[in-house]
Design a protein around this motif. Structure first.
Motif, PDB file in Angstrom:
ATOM      1  N   PHE A  42    -110.283  65.106  29.868  1.00 13.41           N
ATOM      2  CA  PHE A  42    -109.816  65.861  28.711  1.00 13.41           C
ATOM      3  C   PHE A  42    -109.937  67.365  28.959  1.00 13.41           C
ATOM      4  O   PHE A  42    -111.046  67.893  29.090  1.00 13.41           O
ATOM      5  CB  PHE A  42    -110.615  65.435  27.482  1.00 13.41           C
ATOM      6  N   SER A  76    -117.241  43.612  33.985  1.00  8.25           N
ATOM      7  CA  SER A  76    -115.926  43.789  34.599  1.00  8.25           C
ATOM      8  C   SER A  76    -116.050  43.432  36.078  1.00  8.25           C
ATOM      9  O   SER A  76    -117.159  43.333  36.612  1.00  8.25           O
ATOM     10  CB  SER A  76    -115.445  45.239  34.460  1.00  8.25           C
ATOM     11  N   SER A 122    -120.456  57.456  31.827  1.00  9.32           N
ATOM     12  CA  SER A 122    -119.332  56.525  32.007  1.00  9.32           C
ATOM     13  C   SER A 122    -118.514  56.348  30.737  1.00  9.32           C
ATOM     14  O   SER A 122    -117.392  55.859  30.803  1.00  9.32           O
ATOM     15  CB  SER A 122    -119.852  55.161  32.486  1.00  9.32           C
ATOM     16  N   GLY A 135    -113.805  55.472  32.637  1.00 11.83           N
ATOM     17  CA  GLY A 135    -114.867  54.832  33.404  1.00 11.83           C
ATOM     18  C   GLY A 135    -115.694  53.831  32.614  1.00 11.83           C
ATOM     19  O   GLY A 135    -116.510  53.118  33.184  1.00 11.83           O
ATOM     20  N   PHE A 136    -115.465  53.752  31.329  1.00 17.55           N
ATOM     21  CA  PHE A 136    -116.317  52.922  30.475  1.00 17.55           C
ATOM     22  C   PHE A 136    -116.110  51.433  30.794  1.00 17.55           C
ATOM     23  O   PHE A 136    -115.028  50.893  30.558  1.00 17.55           O
ATOM     24  CB  PHE A 136    -116.022  53.228  29.007  1.00 17.55           C
ATOM     25  N   LEU A 137    -117.120  50.803  31.326  1.00 18.17           N
ATOM     26  CA  LEU A 137    -117.141  49.411  31.784  1.00 18.17           C
ATOM     27  C   LEU A 137    -116.377  49.193  33.088  1.00 18.17           C
ATOM     28  O   LEU A 137    -116.161  48.067  33.531  1.00 18.17           O
ATOM     29  CB  LEU A 137    -116.674  48.418  30.707  1.00 18.17           C
ATOM     30  N   SER A 138    -115.958  50.307  33.709  1.00 14.16           N
ATOM     31  CA  SER A 138    -115.458  50.252  35.092  1.00 14.16           C
ATOM     32  C   SER A 138    -114.208  49.402  35.289  1.00 14.16           C
ATOM     33  O   SER A 138    -113.997  48.849  36.361  1.00 14.16           O
ATOM     34  CB  SER A 138    -116.582  49.766  36.038  1.00 14.16           C
ATOM     35  N   HIS A 139    -113.383  49.315  34.257  1.00 15.88           N
ATOM     36  CA  HIS A 139    -112.076  48.666  34.444  1.00 15.88           C
ATOM     37  C   HIS A 139    -111.131  49.660  35.114  1.00 15.88           C
ATOM     38  O   HIS A 139    -111.360  50.871  35.073  1.00 15.88           O
ATOM     39  CB  HIS A 139    -111.505  48.219  33.090  1.00 15.88           C
ATOM     40  N   LEU A 163    -109.950  50.740  24.157  1.00 12.67           N
ATOM     41  CA  LEU A 163    -110.609  52.020  23.889  1.00 12.67           C
ATOM     42  C   LEU A 163    -110.766  52.890  25.128  1.00 12.67           C
ATOM     43  O   LEU A 163    -110.638  54.116  25.033  1.00 12.67           O
ATOM     44  CB  LEU A 163    -111.974  51.705  23.282  1.00 12.67           C
ATOM     45  N   GLU A 208    -117.899  46.133  37.908  1.00 17.29           N
ATOM     46  CA  GLU A 208    -119.352  46.052  37.712  1.00 17.29           C
ATOM     47  C   GLU A 208    -119.942  44.920  38.559  1.00 17.29           C
ATOM     48  O   GLU A 208    -121.069  45.042  39.063  1.00 17.29           O
ATOM     49  CB  GLU A 208    -119.687  45.849  36.229  1.00 17.29           C
ATOM     50  N   LEU A 242    -108.671  56.181  23.468  1.00 15.57           N
ATOM     51  CA  LEU A 242    -109.792  56.377  22.550  1.00 15.57           C
ATOM     52  C   LEU A 242    -109.319  56.665  21.127  1.00 15.57           C
ATOM     53  O   LEU A 242    -109.859  56.136  20.158  1.00 15.57           O
ATOM     54  CB  LEU A 242    -110.645  57.535  23.069  1.00 15.57           C
ATOM     55  N   ASN A 289    -111.949  56.371  17.524  1.00 16.84           N
ATOM     56  CA  ASN A 289    -113.182  57.072  17.893  1.00 16.84           C
ATOM     57  C   ASN A 289    -112.965  58.487  18.390  1.00 16.84           C
ATOM     58  O   ASN A 289    -113.695  58.965  19.236  1.00 16.84           O
ATOM     59  CB  ASN A 289    -113.921  56.259  18.956  1.00 16.84           C
ATOM     60  N   ASN A 337    -118.504  61.394  18.516  1.00 16.19           N
ATOM     61  CA  ASN A 337    -117.204  60.711  18.484  1.00 16.19           C
ATOM     62  C   ASN A 337    -117.221  59.355  19.154  1.00 16.19           C
ATOM     63  O   ASN A 337    -116.233  58.930  19.722  1.00 16.19           O
ATOM     64  CB  ASN A 337    -116.152  61.605  19.151  1.00 16.19           C
ATOM     65  N   SER A 364    -105.401  61.383  28.854  1.00 16.48           N
ATOM     66  CA  SER A 364    -106.400  62.345  29.348  1.00 16.48           C
ATOM     67  C   SER A 364    -107.631  62.425  28.456  1.00 16.48           C
ATOM     68  O   SER A 364    -108.663  62.942  28.877  1.00 16.48           O
ATOM     69  CB  SER A 364    -105.775  63.738  29.494  1.00 16.48           C
ATOM     70  N   ALA A 365    -107.527  61.940  27.244  1.00 13.30           N
ATOM     71  CA  ALA A 365    -108.638  62.071  26.295  1.00 13.30           C
ATOM     72  C   ALA A 365    -109.403  60.760  26.121  1.00 13.30           C
ATOM     73  O   ALA A 365    -110.021  60.543  25.082  1.00 13.30           O
ATOM     74  CB  ALA A 365    -108.120  62.573  24.943  1.00 13.30           C
ATOM     75  N   SER A 366    -109.375  59.921  27.136  1.00 15.38           N
ATOM     76  CA  SER A 366    -110.027  58.612  27.021  1.00 15.38           C
ATOM     77  C   SER A 366    -111.045  58.391  28.139  1.00 15.38           C
ATOM     78  O   SER A 366    -110.872  58.899  29.243  1.00 15.38           O
ATOM     79  CB  SER A 366    -108.959  57.508  27.041  1.00 15.38           C
ATOM     80  N   PRO A 367    -112.087  57.608  27.845  1.00 19.38           N
ATOM     81  CA  PRO A 367    -113.176  57.414  28.816  1.00 19.38           C
ATOM     82  C   PRO A 367    -112.864  56.283  29.801  1.00 19.38           C
ATOM     83  O   PRO A 367    -113.368  55.176  29.677  1.00 19.38           O
ATOM     84  CB  PRO A 367    -114.372  57.067  27.919  1.00 19.38           C
ATOM     85  N   SER A 379    -117.389  58.702  28.681  1.00 13.52           N
ATOM     86  CA  SER A 379    -116.851  59.987  28.230  1.00 13.52           C
ATOM     87  C   SER A 379    -115.503  60.291  28.885  1.00 13.52           C
ATOM     88  O   SER A 379    -115.253  59.870  30.014  1.00 13.52           O
ATOM     89  CB  SER A 379    -117.856  61.100  28.536  1.00 13.52           C
ATOM     90  N   PRO A 380    -114.647  61.026  28.181  1.00 17.43           N
ATOM     91  CA  PRO A 380    -113.286  61.289  28.676  1.00 17.43           C
ATOM     92  C   PRO A 380    -113.252  62.498  29.613  1.00 17.43           C
ATOM     93  O   PRO A 380    -112.834  63.589  29.217  1.00 17.43           O
ATOM     94  CB  PRO A 380    -112.504  61.541  27.382  1.00 17.43           C
TER      95      PRO A 380
END
Lengths: 409, 409
Positions: free
Chosen positions: B398, B90, B392, A397-401, A319, B93, A323, A328, B328, A392-395, B394-395
């Motif tokens: 985008f 991760s 964190s 930074g989510f969980l910092s991978h 995700l 983290e 995304l 989502n 979303n 470009s439309a994906s987060p 959010s995209p």
């Protein structure tokens, strides 16, 4: 009755029993990229799609690429040589369009919340601004005076009708996009009074539409609307941007757009325009339709788990990289993108699996109980139709991978 | 019957007729940050929430912070001094937790797709790994041998039941998370055979739950499950992580969690655990509950448009900065977060408006026809309950607008 299936994925050959991009086996591309996950875009498929559009659309129509679908710089440079113009949606996209060699005469800028600085960038660059509010008229006037330049403007019109069957409706009813059609005459008077350089209209009613008839109807009505509004314009219409909205089939049961139907109808629209707005060229602005099917997202299986009879392929992607494929991004009910195992198993065995990512959330799902070739740890999973609104439309930074990489092959 | 309303937003005072964070008026914070949009987190509200948890939960329970909710380094440093441990998802983290001064003895790592390198990081750091698959047991064994260290492990258990009323179910049925309860005895035998350092269990069944009874039941059943599984363990259980799942009220009609009910019940669970697993300490792992209500997202109105009778406040922020508030991110039906105008109008006039961002998509919607104080260009819009899974998740890329900033006040 069988279950709905995904429309066939075309253009990706196999090489050595493995999916290939641009003729190169995916495992070799992965080695060249250096790590997974990554997005791979096929240069030749992009070219072929533009050629198909050129063949189907009337020759007088100008084809623009909407950068927001995929702003990868190498892709922009490639596309810049193929299309007639570039459409941007932010100041940074404008810089990217110019860096890619875009001709300012053929760059336009749309967006409901352009900042003062972005408008100044546009005027300084000499590109066309699609005006979306009275405020922008005032700002552009001031900027033009200050810079000693005449801002080039078109009016983005919020039409009085909706585009049927559109994935996302962007016109009709109350909308933040554009100026309501009934308010356009006043806006045109204001543009004239402030001596902005009027060039035409932008009428865009929606995106991701798979029904040719709906797109044709929107184009017909877009021209009719422009002809009516042109009576109030301070000077002849030079440009009529009818938007795009050409969809691609993502989900089971969806069929490709009948491009030849749209093209044949557009020839009639173009003929009518040649009579009614003789100085205008028609622009069709496409993003997703040009690049969406030319790109894939690739991740690697790092674990294979069986939980209470269901198989989960756990990958290093998910995700946070894609995304839209997780369901989502604008989907109400989650559906699977077309997904495959790159290494088709020699045994041809297939099994029903779910493909998930490494995130601690059930939202991190790339394929929900799909039948795929049997796969094991180390195999590559491919998500097709990922060339637009993916990276470009994906987060990221989510969980910092680590973020995904991108490669143009 | 009146329409459902948002639960009251608490903790943000007003100063000079304007919303304040940490006693500082928002316009001053905006000037200090340098530009909009930004996220602002209130240090004192975070502290107060931890204190409220300490007061409500039994003193023997250890309180952990799940970094994934908000990994801002300054916030982590602040929280690191308040809670008993940090949970990471991760490798990055993990680095952030150590940088923030986290004690490796009290850091744990969960996630269904940990890479080899991430597992090696964990062993080298000396933190506790929540094992989620047989593969991780094998990998940790090899890593331990190579590094000459004994990996510290707990088993993340996929329970045979679901957490009722959970926003996201993460246990029960087939799941990619953890090891199915019925497979845990075999996993424990494998852990013993490979001489990993067994420390306990992690039982987490869901997140964002607003019903105290459901959380209480999950805690009771989590302990029962751990007691059963402990019979198969190679050594006494030292740690029992019962997860968290404490929700916060985002949407109209939702009520805050009855924390005192959870705390009183957990005292009983802790007493039972003291008898049945005498060497174990109980860990409660919370992310959203600790930081979610302490943070706001702030953007500025750059245009005010009226389209066919509806008012749109167009801001410089939106979906690309705050995906969850746009609806979303895991929502099936979009609902409004609590939103307000920072500068309460002196006239107290109110109007129904939609708050949108600058993106060319109807998804870019922060408030859909909400009644807010009358506002004009330049005013600040605040989205409350944005301290977790905002920045964190959010995209940012985008449409290539600048990313938001973050400030801890």
């Amino acid at each position: 009755m069988s279950a709905p299936r995904h429309a066939a994925v075309e253009g990706f050959a196999t090489a050595g029993g493995e999916l290939a991009v641009g003729g190169v086996p995916l495992s070799r591309i992965a080695a060249r990229v250096g790590r997974t996950p990554f997005y791979a875009y096929d240069r030749q498929l992009v070219t072929a799609r533009v050629q198909a559009l050129r063949a189907a659309l009337p020759p007088t129509v100008r084809l623009h690429y909407a950068i927001k679908a995929n702003p990868m710089p190498a892709l922009l440079s490639h596309l810049g040589r193929l299309v007639d113009g570039l459409d941007v949606a932010s100041g940074a996209e404008l810089r990217a369009a110019l860096d890619a060699g875009g001709d300012p005469a053929e760059i336009s800028f749309a967006g409901p919340g352009k900042s003062h600085d972005e408008l100044a960038q546009a005027v300084a660059a000499g590109i066309l601004v699609n005006i979306e509010s009275h405020r922008e008229i005032e700002l552009l006037h001031g900027i033009g005076e200050r810079l000693g330049l005449r801002p080039r403007v078109a009016v983005r019109v919020n039409p009085p009708y909706e585009l049927k069957s559109s994935g996302m409706k962007m016109g009709g009813g109350p909308k933040p996009f554009g100026i309501d059609a009934e308010e356009v005459p006043a806006a045109l008077a204001s543009i004239a009074a402030r001596r902005l350089g009027f060039e035409g209209f932008h009428v865009f009613s929606g995106s991701q539409n798979l029904r040719a008839e709906a797109i044709c109807e929107a184009q017909t009505r877009g021209l009719e609307l422009a002809v009516q509004l042109a009576r109030h314009a301070p000077s002849p219409v030079l440009s009529l941007n009818l938007g795009g909205g050409f969809g691609i089939p993502y989900f089971p049961g969806e069929q490709p757009l009948a491009l030849e139907v749209v093209g044949a109808h557009l020839a009639g629209v173009a003929s009518a325009a040649a009579e009614q707005l003789p100085q205008a060229h028609i622009v069709i602005e496409l993003g997703r339709y040009i690049v969406g099917e030319a790109g894939i997202y690739v991740c690697r299986i790092i674990d294979r788990k069986v939980s209470r009879g269901e198989v989960f392929l756990v990958t290093d992607g998910g995700l946070h990289h894609h995304l839209a494929a997780s369901g989502n991004f604008g989907q109400v009910i989650r559906k699977n993108y077309p997904v495959a195992i790159a290494h088709a198993s020699s045994s041809e065995a297939r099994e029903t699996v779910s493909v998930v990512g490494p995130l601690c959330t059930p939202l991190d799902l790339l394929a929900d109980r799909m039948e795929l070739a049997a796969a094991e740890v180390g195999d590559l999973v491919v998500v097709f139709r990922s060339g637009a609104y993916g990276y470009s439309a994906s987060p990221h930074g989510f969980l910092s991978h680590p973020p995904p990489l991108e490669v143009l092959v």
